[in-house]
Design an enzyme around this catalytic site. Structure first.
Site, mmCIF file in Angstrom:
data_model
loop_
_atom_site.group_PDB
_atom_site.id
_atom_site.type_symbol
_atom_site.label_atom_id
_atom_site.label_comp_id
_atom_site.label_asym_id
_atom_site.label_seq_id
_atom_site.Cartn_x
_atom_site.Cartn_y
_atom_site.Cartn_z
ATOM 1 N N TYR A 18 -13.261 -37.770 -23.666
ATOM 2 C CA TYR A 18 -12.645 -36.524 -23.423
ATOM 3 C C TYR A 18 -13.423 -35.589 -21.743
ATOM 4 C CZ TYR A 18 -11.272 -31.817 -24.969
ATOM 5 O OH TYR A 18 -11.713 -30.420 -24.910
ATOM 6 N N SER A 33 -12.200 -26.494 -20.209
ATOM 7 C CA SER A 33 -12.943 -27.051 -21.331
ATOM 8 C C SER A 33 -14.934 -26.796 -20.801
ATOM 9 C CB SER A 33 -13.134 -28.330 -22.044
ATOM 10 O OG SER A 33 -14.199 -28.478 -22.673
#
Length: 255
Positions: A159, A146
């Site tokens: 996260y 990501s």
């Protein structure tokens, strides 16, 4: 050599977390390039609906529901695919989840769940699949990172930690397995319109900020990840290893 470098005809590809969103888009793209795709998720009903959708489009597709955070289930699932469908040539470790709240209030149980789903799953499935790839001296593993593998934002610190871990797990897998003829790389999506991001897509303030922050000036469409996946899954990337390919409209390139 030409476009045949990108052909995946006859290769078995396992895509985790592929009943919707990015996983389903990547599965569809790999299937369109010729791969026999095996979908995976925990929800058998959603998984079967996704399988029927791809099959109706004419793709070679199967589905197997198992929990990618359960080592015994992973080992059994991978063995079943290799036995019933064929040797896994391509693995996409896409299973993941998100939970947003200020860090000082972040529940410890959610931290552990994020670590299991986002990191431990890639470790377990990667290890199980690599054990078959090593004696065959070939294979492709694509982990889904990501932009949060590089950048932080408020309320998602855990996260971000998981995606940073996936970046380094990708490099570690390369260090161990590249000598066996396996290429292990990652795709780092920017902000894409997916079910995981729907709350942000629907937030005019956030969408406005994102469009200004991203050089391309917009959200990404999940189909725009397919080219990167086909490249990393194909012979075109035979000497690419331990690399994270950011598909983010330029967001990691600018302040």
């Amino acid at each position: 050599m030409g476009l045949e470098l990108f052909a995946l005809k006859g290769r078995v590809a396992l895509v985790t977390g592929s009943s919707q969103g990015i996983g389903l888009a990547l599965a569809r793209g790999l299937a369109a390039a010729g791969a026999h795709v095996v979908l995976n998720g925990r929800d058998a009903v959603k998984l079967e609906a996704a399988r029927k959708e791809l099959a109706a489009e004419g793709h070679a597709v199967g589905a197997l529901a198992f929990d990618v955070t359960d080592e015994a289930a992973v080992d059994e699932g991978v063995a079943s695919i290799e036995r019933e469908t064929g040797p896994i040539a391509i693995l996409v470790n896409n299973a993941g989840m998100q939970f947003r709240t200020p860090l000082e209030d972040f529940p410890a149980d959610k931290w552990r769940e994020l670590m299991r789903v986002n990191v431990e799953s890639a470790f377990l499935v990667g290890k199980a699949v690599a054990r078959g790839m090593i004696p065959r001296h070939r294979g492709k593993i694509i982990n889904i990172c990501s932009v949060q593998s590089e950048l932080g934002r408020p309320s998602i610190a855990p996260y971000t930690a998981t995606k940073g871990a996936i970046k380094m797990l990708t490099k570690g897998m390369c260090a161990d397995w590249a000598r066996h003829g396996i290429q292990i790389n990652a795709i780092g999506p920017g902000y894409f319109k997916t079910p995981l991001n729907q709350a942000l897509v629907d937030n005019p303030e956030f969408s406005g900020w994102l469009e200004k922050r991203t050089p391309a000036g917009r959200w990404g469409d999940v189909g725009e990840l397919v080219g990167a996946a086909i490249f990393l899954a194909s012979d075109a990337s035979s000497f690419v290893n331990g690399h994270i390919l950011y598909v983010d409209g330029g967001i990691t390139s600018v302040l």
